[in-house]
Design an enzyme around this catalytic site. Structure first.
Site, PDB file in Angstrom:
ATOM      1  N   SER A  56       0.849  -1.196   0.000  1.00  0.00           N
ATOM      2  CA  SER A  56       0.000   0.000   0.000  1.00  0.00           C
ATOM      3  C   SER A  56       0.879   1.239   0.000  1.00  0.00           C
ATOM      4  CB  SER A  56      -0.936  -0.025   1.210  1.00  0.00           C
ATOM      5  OG  SER A  56      -1.953   0.926   1.071  1.00  0.00           O
ATOM      6  N   ASN A  57       0.315   2.391   0.338  1.00  0.00           N
ATOM      7  CA  ASN A  57       1.104   3.617   0.391  1.00  0.00           C
ATOM      8  C   ASN A  57       0.607   4.496   1.534  1.00  0.00           C
ATOM      9  OD1 ASN A  57      -1.061   5.442  -0.651  1.00  0.00           O
ATOM     10  ND2 ASN A  57      -0.879   4.071  -2.411  1.00  0.00           N
ATOM     11  N   ARG A  58       1.231   5.660   1.702  1.00  0.00           N
ATOM     12  CA  ARG A  58       0.986   6.464   2.910  1.00  0.00           C
ATOM     13  C   ARG A  58      -0.219   7.402   2.810  1.00  0.00           C
ATOM     14  NH1 ARG A  58       6.355   9.422   3.642  1.00  0.00           N
ATOM     15  NH2 ARG A  58       4.960  10.803   4.773  1.00  0.00           N
TER      16      ARG A  58
END
Ligand code: CTP
Length: 217
Positions: free
Chosen positions: A21-23
């Site tokens: 995923s990402n932030r």
């Protein structure tokens, strides 16, 4: 108007307990949804997993993977006037999703990743609704955003510098540059995401109004 807004990250499963995923916090997309509702627009929010209360008055479609977001966007654009692609869609996903938990071993582990489908680039070019893309950049912000505007056939692109630690990704504040197809450019200087969102909604309303006037004339 009917706004379709995407927000937050996507999660690309590796096995039953792990994902890529990402932030992205979803704060900017949710603030845009709130601002659109406050301006009396209808809002459908396609949201990745985030830790924010759903905006009152919005219809929320929760999704997890980029494929789910792809499907939801294509279904919902049948009935929208403005699409705002604020979501941080993962660019890659594991080539294979393991059905069972991958066990720890002493050796190195490599994951093969394949590109996800680009939702913006997949939209029909001949369409009635306005398409707003976002460009998350760490360098050459404007030039890279301009390239995305062209390559993904957006009508408008909102660029932000995600290398900054004082605003932008995960933060409550943002500063953005908006690029238009006719070469025009607008800047919204650093402010809480709610304020930036309100300004953005006004800009999108203006673009829609101009397009409508052009069609009628
Ligand atoms: N986007 C999309 N589908 C993807 C990836 C991104 O529709 N599979 C959209 C995002 O929602 C955003 C825009 O494309 O509106 C730009 O996303 P960004 O992450 O800035 O750029 P990428 O296209 O992923 O390119 P790069 O990571 O190389 O900057």
């Amino acid at each position: 108007m009917r706004f379709l807004i995407t927000a937050g990250p996507t999660r690309e499963p590796i096995d039953p307990v792990r994902y890529l995923s990402n932030r992205s916090s979803g704060k900017m997309g949710y603030a845009i949804a709130e601002a659109a509702i406050d301006a009396r627009h209808e809002v459908i929010l396609i949201s990745g997993p985030v830790d924010i209360d759903r905006p009152r008055g919005a219809a929320v479609i929760p999704i997890s993977t980029s494929d789910e977001m792809f499907g939801a966007v294509h279904q919902q654009t049948r009935n929208c006037d403005v699409l705002v692609m604020c979501a941080a869609v993962a660019d890659y996903k594991p080539a294979k999703v393991s059905k069972s938990k991958i066990k720890k071993r002493d050796a190195n582990l490599s994951l093969e990743l394949i590109p996800t489908r680009d939702i913006l680039a997949s939209l029909p070019k001949n369409r009635q609704y306005l398409v707003v893309g976002f460009a998350a950049e760490t360098e050459n912000v404007e030039a890279n955003a301009h390239k995305k505007l062209e390559e993904k056939h957006c009508d408008v692109i909102v660029a932000n510098d995600v290398s900054r630690t004082d605003f932008g990704i995960e933060s409550d504040e943002n500063e953005v540059t908006i690029l238009f197809r006719n070469g025009e450019k607008k800047e919204i200087s650093r402010a809480p995401k709610e304020i930036v969102a309100r300004e953005l909604i006004k800009i999108f309303e203006n673009v829609c109004e101009k397009r409508l006037t052009k069609k009628i004339a």
